[in-house]
Design a protein around this motif. Structure first.
Motif, mmCIF file in Angstrom:
data_model
loop_
_atom_site.group_PDB
_atom_site.id
_atom_site.type_symbol
_atom_site.label_atom_id
_atom_site.label_comp_id
_atom_site.label_asym_id
_atom_site.label_seq_id
_atom_site.Cartn_x
_atom_site.Cartn_y
_atom_site.Cartn_z
ATOM 1 N N ILE A 36 17.813 55.363 37.486
ATOM 2 C CA ILE A 36 17.825 55.400 38.950
ATOM 3 C C ILE A 36 19.274 55.389 39.469
ATOM 4 N N GLU A 37 20.088 54.531 38.919
ATOM 5 C CA GLU A 37 21.481 54.432 39.390
ATOM 6 C C GLU A 37 22.224 55.740 39.153
ATOM 7 N N GLU A 38 21.975 56.371 37.999
ATOM 8 C CA GLU A 38 22.648 57.633 37.699
ATOM 9 C C GLU A 38 22.187 58.726 38.661
ATOM 10 N N ALA A 39 20.861 58.797 38.908
ATOM 11 C CA ALA A 39 20.333 59.811 39.829
ATOM 12 C C ALA A 39 20.792 59.542 41.265
ATOM 13 N N HIS A 40 20.866 58.261 41.655
ATOM 14 C CA HIS A 40 21.292 57.885 43.002
ATOM 15 C C HIS A 40 22.718 58.358 43.262
ATOM 16 N N ASP A 41 23.595 58.200 42.241
ATOM 17 C CA ASP A 41 24.983 58.650 42.388
ATOM 18 C C ASP A 41 25.066 60.175 42.403
ATOM 19 N N GLU A 42 24.193 60.809 41.618
ATOM 20 C CA GLU A 42 24.239 62.259 41.490
ATOM 21 C C GLU A 42 23.922 62.964 42.810
ATOM 22 N N VAL A 43 23.042 62.389 43.668
ATOM 23 C CA VAL A 43 22.638 63.050 44.916
ATOM 24 C C VAL A 43 23.281 62.383 46.137
ATOM 25 N N ALA A 44 24.396 61.694 45.962
ATOM 26 C CA ALA A 44 25.032 60.963 47.069
ATOM 27 C C ALA A 44 25.368 61.880 48.238
ATOM 28 N N ASP A 45 25.795 63.145 47.949
ATOM 29 C CA ASP A 45 26.178 64.051 49.015
ATOM 30 C C ASP A 45 24.980 64.509 49.844
ATOM 31 N N GLU A 46 23.764 64.373 49.303
ATOM 32 C CA GLU A 46 22.569 64.840 50.014
ATOM 33 C C GLU A 46 21.800 63.703 50.680
ATOM 34 N N ARG A 47 22.363 62.509 50.597
ATOM 35 C CA ARG A 47 21.649 61.382 51.177
ATOM 36 C C ARG A 47 21.513 61.607 52.691
ATOM 37 N N GLY A 48 20.378 61.320 53.246
ATOM 38 C CA GLY A 48 20.101 61.566 54.647
ATOM 39 C C GLY A 48 19.215 62.778 54.856
ATOM 40 N N LYS A 49 18.842 63.448 53.728
ATOM 41 C CA LYS A 49 17.972 64.621 53.845
ATOM 42 C C LYS A 49 16.618 64.215 54.416
ATOM 43 N N TRP A 50 16.144 63.007 54.056
ATOM 44 C CA TRP A 50 14.859 62.514 54.521
ATOM 45 C C TRP A 50 15.046 61.228 55.294
ATOM 46 N N ASP A 51 14.257 61.076 56.334
ATOM 47 C CA ASP A 51 14.360 59.877 57.150
ATOM 48 C C ASP A 51 13.760 58.664 56.439
ATOM 49 N N ASP A 52 12.705 58.882 55.703
ATOM 50 C CA ASP A 52 12.057 57.766 54.985
ATOM 51 C C ASP A 52 11.262 58.326 53.796
ATOM 52 N N ILE A 53 10.694 57.382 52.997
ATOM 53 C CA ILE A 53 9.950 57.785 51.787
ATOM 54 C C ILE A 53 8.667 58.526 52.182
ATOM 55 N N GLU A 54 8.067 58.134 53.320
ATOM 56 C CA GLU A 54 6.850 58.807 53.740
ATOM 57 C C GLU A 54 7.090 60.293 53.954
ATOM 58 N N ALA A 55 8.278 60.626 54.434
ATOM 59 C CA ALA A 55 8.605 62.033 54.650
ATOM 60 C C ALA A 55 8.695 62.779 53.311
ATOM 61 N N VAL A 56 9.228 62.092 52.309
ATOM 62 C CA VAL A 56 9.296 62.712 50.970
ATOM 63 C C VAL A 56 7.886 62.969 50.453
ATOM 64 N N GLU A 57 7.035 61.950 50.552
ATOM 65 C CA GLU A 57 5.667 62.087 50.027
ATOM 66 C C GLU A 57 4.889 63.171 50.759
ATOM 67 N N ALA A 58 5.201 63.361 52.034
ATOM 68 C CA ALA A 58 4.470 64.355 52.815
ATOM 69 C C ALA A 58 4.942 65.771 52.538
ATOM 70 N N ASN A 59 6.163 65.926 52.084
ATOM 71 C CA ASN A 59 6.727 67.266 51.960
ATOM 72 C C ASN A 59 7.047 67.708 50.526
ATOM 73 N N VAL A 60 7.090 66.766 49.609
ATOM 74 C CA VAL A 60 7.426 67.120 48.217
ATOM 75 C C VAL A 60 6.179 66.930 47.347
ATOM 76 N N GLU A 61 5.783 67.980 46.682
ATOM 77 C CA GLU A 61 4.600 67.908 45.805
ATOM 78 C C GLU A 61 4.984 67.303 44.466
#
Length: 441
Positions: free
Chosen positions: A199-224
């Motif tokens: 998790i820590e490695e993946a969290h650092d890897e996508v640091a530049d894209e943080r803010g793409k989703w407002d919350d986890i519910e948005a991820v679950e609704a839009n990502v299969e």
């Protein structure tokens, strides 16, 4: 109808003339059985055939030296061999018979079919141990016996249990302001087998894209989300996580080859009351039992005990004919049987103890001695055959006492034979009483 049809018909008739097995046991000549097999009488049925009639005379239709001319009487018929004795008496020779020779194995099969028996003896003495199929597993062994299929299955189950949708969790890491710890706790709540380090490695890897989703519910609704099974179908299996603890090595099952050994103890009352008819009924019952058990077992041995008030071992040739003038004490025979059976350990030998007599016994001997001895002698089957052609004598109570004590208990049979007609019923009663033996017996 051709000659072949005639031959088939005559053979069929000949087969039908073979005596019924039960009838042979009841009324046949049982002493026809020997080491070479059991001989069952079969009446001869002559098959049709062509033969040349060799004549010392001239050609067809020609007379010679005293041959009557046409129209003259030919005289009285001359006697032929076998028509009678020289003095004109009826012939004394019986009809022609042949014998169907049946070995004990075939006799046992035929008796099973005739009486509806199904005795399947088990071997006891181990004579050979050999390797069977490689069905057992151990944690160590040569590489050539490694059960790779099992190792692969264990690794595949681990992959299915441990893999997860990595792309979906990376999208969760892109939620605005989410920490690596929050992503890890979410994954644990979803039963996703992911480590904090990943998790820590993946969290650092996508640091530049943080803010793409407002919350986890948005991820679950839009990502299969994609299951591991769907991922394997799409990408195949790139690697399976094998572990040393999954390794199992095949080794052969050890099969014990057991010999089917049996010892049969035949006991007969030879006291003065056992007259000829009673002795004959004992022979007619015991002889087929001997044949049957010989056919069922790989190795059969027989012990013959005669008794009046005392008991002694005899050879088979004298067992059925011997007669004594003494009294009767049946327990003496069981005492001797117990002694002789010490040579045949119960762990290695199947045992049958068959006794026969007219049920006359000395006072209290059955209850006080015979029954305890029968209970103390391990055997597949104990049997007693009462032979009383003229009905029970007043003091002939041995069989009844055995029945009262053992009842319908397992492995003890009591049979009554008053005539030849009762023999096959007695044999069935005896052989159908034995319960199926177990290897632990």
């Amino acid at each position: 109808m051709g000659l072949k049809d005639d031959l088939d018909r005559f053979r069929a008739v000949g087969e039908k003339r073979r005596e019924d097995l039960a009838e042979f046991i009841q009324y046949g000549e049982l002493n026809s059985g020997g080491d070479d097999g059991i001989r069952i009488p079969v009446k001869i049925v002559s098959l049709p055939s062509f033969e040349y009639d060799k004549r010392d005379q001239g050609g067809v239709g020609q007379g010679d030296g005293g041959t009557p001319d046409v129209g003259q009487p030919v005289g009285q018929p001359q006697p032929q061999p076998g028509d009678g004795d020289e003095d004109g008496d009826p012939g004394e020779e019986g009809g022609d018979h042949e014998y169907y020779e049946m070995d004990p194995e075939e006799f046992a099969e035929e008796l099973d079919e005739a009486l509806g028996l199904d005795l399947e003896p088990k071997g006891k003495r181990v004579i050979e141990e050999k390797e069977g199929p490689y069905t057992d597993l151990t944690r160590s062994g040569p590489d050539s016996t490694l059960d790779f299929e099992r190792v692969f299955k264990e690794g595949l189950k681990r992959k299915l249990a441990m893999d997860f949708d990595e792309e979906f969790l990376k999208e969760v890491c892109k939620v605005d302001g989410i920490s690596a710890r929050a992503v890890f706790e979410y994954a644990r709540g979803q039963n996703l087998p992911v480590s904090m380090a990943w998790i820590e490695e993946a969290h650092d890897e996508v640091a530049d894209e943080r803010g793409k989703w407002d919350d986890i519910e948005a991820v679950e609704a839009n990502v299969e989300r994609e299951s591991v099974q769907d991922q394997i179908r799409r990408e195949g299996i790139k690697h399976v996580p094998f572990r040393r603890e999954d390794e199992r090595y095949r080794f052969p099952e050890i099969i014990e080859e057991k010999e089917k050994n049996v010892v049969v103890v035949n006991i007969r009352d030879v006291s003065g009351s056992m007259r000829e008819k009673k002795r004959e009924l004992v022979e007619r019952t015991f002889t087929p039992l001997d044949w049957y058990l010989t056919g069922k077992y790989d190795n059969a041995e027989f012990v013959y005990i005669a008794h009046d008030a005392d008991a002694w071992e005899v050879e088979r040739e004298e067992f059925f004919g011997i007669r004594s003038g003494g009294g009767t004490r049946i327990s003496s025979a069981y005492e001797l049987a117990a002694e002789l059976l010490e040579e045949y350990p119960w762990s290695d030998w199947n045992r049958y103890v068959f006794a026969a007599g007219d049920s006359e016994n000395s006072s209290n001997d059955t209850e006080e001695r015979v029954i305890p001895l029968m209970e103390s002698i391990p055997a597949n089957l104990h049997a007693y055959v009462e032979t009383q052609p003229s009905g029970n004598a007043i003091n002939a109570t041995h069989a009844e006492e055995l029945e009262r004590h053992f009842g319908d208990g397992e492995d003890v049979a009591v049979a009554y034979v008053s005539s030849e007609d009762d023999v096959t019923d007695a044999i069935y009663r005896i052989l159908s009483t034995e319960t199926e033996a177990t290897d632990d017996d």
